[in-house]
Design an enzyme around this catalytic site. Structure first.
Site, PDB file in Angstrom:
ATOM      1  N   LYS A  87       0.855  -1.192   0.000  1.00 49.66           N
ATOM      2  CA  LYS A  87       0.000   0.000   0.000  1.00 49.66           C
ATOM      3  C   LYS A  87       0.889   1.239   0.000  1.00 49.66           C
ATOM      4  O   LYS A  87       1.777   1.390   0.848  1.00 49.66           O
ATOM      5  CB  LYS A  87      -0.877  -0.040   1.250  1.00 49.66           C
TER       6      LYS A  87
HETATM    7  O1  G3P Z   1      -9.534   2.196   4.671  1.00 45.51           O
HETATM    8  C1  G3P Z   1      -9.057   3.405   5.179  1.00 45.51           C
HETATM    9  C2  G3P Z   1      -9.594   3.569   6.543  1.00 45.51           C
HETATM   10  O2  G3P Z   1      -8.920   2.775   7.464  1.00 45.51           O
HETATM   11  C3  G3P Z   1      -9.694   4.968   6.976  1.00 45.51           C
HETATM   12  O3  G3P Z   1     -10.874   5.021   7.652  1.00 45.51           O
HETATM   13  O4  G3P Z   1     -12.510   5.922   9.188  1.00 45.51           O
HETATM   14  O5  G3P Z   1     -10.080   6.533   9.429  1.00 45.51           O
HETATM   15  O6  G3P Z   1     -11.431   7.434   7.547  1.00 45.51           O
HETATM   16  P1  G3P Z   1     -11.241   6.299   8.490  1.00 45.51           P
END
Ligand code: G3P
Length: 218
Positions: A87
């Site tokens: 990634k």
């Molecule tokens: O897949 C990306 C994710 O882990 C980010 O999620 O909720 O931190 O925006 P969030």
């Protein structure tokens, strides 16, 4: 549509995997920190542990932000297990690194994508997956699911092979919306996946079946 779980928590990964519908896992440095995984060797071991639980792709993120560092780290991560997808953030060095990995047979997930333009560069560099963050766009009053729709349309029109992996999914309805928008993959927290199961008519219907069974069978 493929289902990934977006966590580094091994219990949650096992629980989702036990459902039999899990296709992979995504992690990021914040999710690893949440599980208190410290030090490069422990991080690597944790990725291998995840690969040993699930059958599908497991995204492992580079920490380096410079091209040489990303290449070095990405090679180390890819060597850990055949299921690892490297990634890489959608920066100038990141796009260059993705192109390098593509040319050397290493699969990639281009992360922190917030625009069609970024998704275009990821696809041109040959990324296996592109990860638009829909929840974080919603957080700033921008329609995250609409971005998924736009990227899917552009990729289909130009026949790019990069798969659209909807990330930063926050709730069950996001999954349904990404499905309708044509995302190839949704990476979701466990509670959003389990939310797909919920329907009061299922609960009421099951209770009635059991009650009627008991009436005649005691
Ligand atoms: O897949 C990306 C994710 O882990 C980010 O999620 O909720 O931190 O925006 P969030």
């Amino acid at each position: 549509m493929k289902f990934f779980i977006d966590t580094a928590n091994l219990d949650q990964i096992r629980e989702a995997n036990d459902l039999g519908v899990l296709d992979g896992v995504t992690t990021n440095p914040s999710l690893m920190a949440k599980e208190n995984i410290r030090g490069a060797e422990n991080v690597k071991k944790h990725y291998v542990d995840i690969c040993n639980i699930v059958k599908g792709d497991v995204s492992a993120e580079v920490i380096a932000t410079d091209y040489e560092g990303m290449i070095r780290e990405g090679k180390e991560l890819a060597a850990l297990h055949p299921q690892i997808v490297v990634k890489v953030p959608c920066t100038k060095d990141g796009i260059k690194a993705i192109k390098y990995f593509t040319d050397h047979g290493i699969r990639t997930n281009c992360t922190l994508v917030f625009s069609v333009g970024q998704a275009l560069l990821a696809a041109k560099a040959g990324a296996t997956y592109v990860s638009p963050f829909i929840g974080r766009l919603d957080d700033v009053s921008t329609d995250g699911v609409e971005l998924i729709r736009q990227i899917v349309d552009v990729y289909n029109y130009y026949e790019f092979g990069t798969q659209v992996l909807a990330a930063s999914i926050r709730h069950t309805m996001h999954i349904i919306q990404c499905l309708e928008a044509g995302a190839d993959v949704a990476t979701c927290p466990l509670n959003a996946i389990l939310g797909l199961l919920n329907h009061p008519l299922t609960d009421i219907g099951l209770q009635k079946f059991l009650d009627d069974y008991k009436k005649v069978n005691g």
